[in-house]
Design a protein around this motif. Sequence first.
Motif, PDB file in Angstrom:
ATOM      1  N   ALA A  10      61.187  38.073   7.257  1.00 41.83           N
ATOM      2  CA  ALA A  10      61.033  36.619   7.137  1.00 41.83           C
ATOM      3  C   ALA A  10      61.785  36.101   5.916  1.00 41.83           C
ATOM      4  O   ALA A  10      62.445  35.053   5.973  1.00 41.83           O
ATOM      5  N   ARG A  11      61.715  36.827   4.816  1.00 41.57           N
ATOM      6  CA  ARG A  11      62.420  36.426   3.591  1.00 41.57           C
ATOM      7  C   ARG A  11      63.934  36.457   3.814  1.00 41.57           C
ATOM      8  O   ARG A  11      64.655  35.532   3.415  1.00 41.57           O
ATOM      9  N   ALA A  45      57.348  33.051   8.828  1.00 42.13           N
ATOM     10  CA  ALA A  45      56.074  33.618   8.357  1.00 42.13           C
ATOM     11  C   ALA A  45      55.057  33.647   9.502  1.00 42.13           C
ATOM     12  O   ALA A  45      54.321  34.633   9.666  1.00 42.13           O
ATOM     13  N   ASN A  46      55.031  32.590  10.304  1.00 41.77           N
ATOM     14  CA  ASN A  46      54.131  32.576  11.467  1.00 41.77           C
ATOM     15  C   ASN A  46      54.516  33.657  12.474  1.00 41.77           C
ATOM     16  O   ASN A  46      53.642  34.301  13.061  1.00 41.77           O
ATOM     17  N   GLN A  49      53.263  36.920  10.916  1.00 43.50           N
ATOM     18  CA  GLN A  49      51.806  37.023  10.800  1.00 43.50           C
ATOM     19  C   GLN A  49      51.096  36.938  12.151  1.00 43.50           C
ATOM     20  O   GLN A  49      50.158  37.684  12.405  1.00 43.50           O
ATOM     21  N   HIS A  50      51.533  36.035  13.014  1.00 50.84           N
ATOM     22  CA  HIS A  50      50.801  35.786  14.256  1.00 50.84           C
ATOM     23  C   HIS A  50      51.529  36.260  15.508  1.00 50.84           C
ATOM     24  O   HIS A  50      50.900  36.383  16.551  1.00 50.84           O
ATOM     25  N   GLY A  51      52.844  36.485  15.429  1.00 51.28           N
ATOM     26  CA  GLY A  51      53.611  36.867  16.609  1.00 51.28           C
ATOM     27  C   GLY A  51      54.086  38.305  16.597  1.00 51.28           C
ATOM     28  O   GLY A  51      54.844  38.724  17.468  1.00 51.28           O
ATOM     29  N   HIS A  52      53.643  39.068  15.617  1.00 47.08           N
ATOM     30  CA  HIS A  52      54.106  40.448  15.453  1.00 47.08           C
ATOM     31  C   HIS A  52      53.567  41.363  16.551  1.00 47.08           C
ATOM     32  O   HIS A  52      52.387  41.361  16.851  1.00 47.08           O
ATOM     33  N   LYS A 120      57.267  33.662  22.816  1.00 50.26           N
ATOM     34  CA  LYS A 120      57.404  32.221  22.686  1.00 50.26           C
ATOM     35  C   LYS A 120      58.499  31.905  21.679  1.00 50.26           C
ATOM     36  O   LYS A 120      58.852  32.727  20.853  1.00 50.26           O
ATOM     37  N   THR A 121      59.008  30.704  21.772  1.00 47.89           N
ATOM     38  CA  THR A 121      59.980  30.191  20.810  1.00 47.89           C
ATOM     39  C   THR A 121      59.385  28.950  20.177  1.00 47.89           C
ATOM     40  O   THR A 121      58.976  28.020  20.871  1.00 47.89           O
ATOM     41  N   VAL A 122      59.329  28.949  18.861  1.00 45.91           N
ATOM     42  CA  VAL A 122      58.915  27.769  18.112  1.00 45.91           C
ATOM     43  C   VAL A 122      60.189  27.175  17.522  1.00 45.91           C
ATOM     44  O   VAL A 122      60.973  27.883  16.912  1.00 45.91           O
TER      45      VAL A 122
END
Length: 182
Positions: A10-11, A45-46, A49-52, A120-122
């Motif tokens: 993410a970084r 980050a999402n 954290q949430h999509g891994h 999903k794609t955000v």
Amino acid sequence: MRFTSTPRGARLARRLVSHRLNEWGHPYTTPVNETLTLITAELTANAVQHGHVPGRDFHLQLTLADGTFRIKVTDTRAEKQLPSTPPTLDSTSESGRGLHLVDALADDWGVTPRRGAPGKTVWAELRVPNGGRSHTHTAASRPTDSASAHGHNTESFTATSSRLSDDLGLRPGASSYGDRRR
């Protein structure tokens, strides 16, 4: 581009977007660069954290077409869908503000199912004055929903995070290069 689904990935994604925007004529300290970098930080980050999903990466695409930047972050977790509006804030919580930041900073944002695979794609969009020429930055295997599939005139930059160069402060062989921390 494809990044490992880790905080380091993410970084790197955030740094790459900032670097690419600088190359495209939006210097590091400009509002456009800082805003898109912050939106990227929240979306990646999402994804981590949430999509891994173990062993799966997340994908990032940055495009500029018709004066609008679009950032897309795709993960492979299908069962964890984001709400179409940010959830209600809990003033005592130490997290949960990312989508509120995206909602406040972006001109538009949303969530779409990943085409042809689970996930999903955000995405988020930011309109900029003096839009400049069109660009895209995608993963090695271009998704079917890429800017070029929608008829936008785009310039492609294909790479993966393992090919990042010294200008981002990373070198193959460096002690932190390629580490996967969990």
